[in-house]
Design an enzyme around this catalytic site. Sequence first.
Site: not given
Length: 535
Positions: A60, A93-94, A391
């Site tokens: 994550d 988020t990545t 998530d």
Amino acid sequence: MNTPVFVLNTNAKRENQKEAQQGIFLAVKAVASIVRTCLGPKAMLKMILDPMGTTVVTNDGNAILREIDVTHPAAKSIIELSRAQDENVGDGTTSVVILASEVLTSSEPLIEKRIHPTTIIKAFRMALDDALTYMDQYSLKIDTKNRQELLKVIQSSIGTKFINKWSKLMCDLSLDAVLTVHTRQDDREEIDIKRYVKVEKIPGGDVTECRVLKGVLLNKDVTHAKMKRMIKNPRIVLLDCALEYKKGESDTTVDITNEDDFTALLKIEEEYVQKICNDIIKLKPDLVFTEKGVSDLAQHYFVKAGITCLRRLKKTENNRIARISGATIVSRTDELQESDIGTDCGLFEIRKIGDEYFTFLEECKNPKACTILLRGASKDILNEVERNIADAMCVARNVVLDPRLVPGGGAIEMAISQALSEKSKSIEGIYQLPYKAVAQALECIPRVLAQNCGANTIKLLTELRAKHAVNPTENNTYGVDGDKGTVVDMKTLGIWDTHAVKVQTLKTAIESACTMLRVDHIASAVSKKGDGHGH
């Protein structure tokens, strides 16, 4: 006259425009290179040893960057991006870090061509506005009442995570939890996952034993051994005051001249506890929960009246019990009324799991809070499952609040990239170059997906580009299959992303790139090592 004048602290490090910009580009690239391999279904895990000595194993983006200690201000700012993305929409988020780094990198050759940063920023902002317009055009509305449609979306977000193996179970868990806490008042909808969905991790058992309790689970046992451990349809009282004699805040001195005074003191104390217990007992509740302590004497009165009591709950736990049982949290026992009692809970039971006792409050009539009970082999696995479930719940929340989808697998980025490239031909003057740079930067998402699954990147991207260029209106759902490394129509593969996440990713990435471009000087006023002050 020629004596040098020191304005800045002599040991402050200064970087002028060229050095500062190069430093920023390098720092941002370095951060992005860490999480680059964490994108897509073939994502690799990172193992991080944090300062406390505990190990974090995850893919994550936000969890990884949160644990990494960086010194460069630009790198800190990029890490902040992923945190902001996580708080706002909970997913992407990545991608946001990879995209921000790519947009910044694409401006490097433009700065070398002596195009002024403000010009680049203006073009980037134009591109962002157009990209959001195209995003709306390519989005697809779904029916939130159709459970299968919602599950498909959550499925594609879980597809890249550790819990992919149990994806059906996890999708059901997260959707059930989100729909339970979904409240609608007039025209205002609210889904508060942070407050009303509690994830309780209990090591042991198997991941398949995870479930959603339409109620509350507490890691507590009754205060007195003789109290009932199972009550059907309990009447619940919630308090946030202590059921014991008030002690003085600081030192309290009492002068006792004869033994009768001491007896009188004890009597007053006893009478006070008896009074507050009677206030509660007269309403005939079955369960009493309080956030503070309960004295032995109060427990004695409760046992005599057949009331079960639990003490020292957290404020959040009390709030959740109030949501499921319909009870009101009361601060003073003499203000208790019949209307404050909660009767919506169907079952109170204390069960032993492993070697600990847990209190279950379930079978509620109309629960507006829930608990996700996670089981798993070890703490590491449970932590990772918790991150993934968080998530998945955010994705479910986004879809319920904004039921628009865009094709996943890099398809939407490629479609917007294609549309911006076409539009850039009609843009005049110096703005054309940076505008086109954004279009090329967007290709980084399908490219990284292709790299991570070991496909021939150049061949795959050329094929995908051609597909989008031939017929942009029909082929805009073509993207990269992150498992097989081929170009596929995302409609047939059923991989969709939420519109809210993609919009947030684009806005955050481009805005941050613009902020970084405006920096032309870095002065870090770090004190000398021998100072002993950590300024």
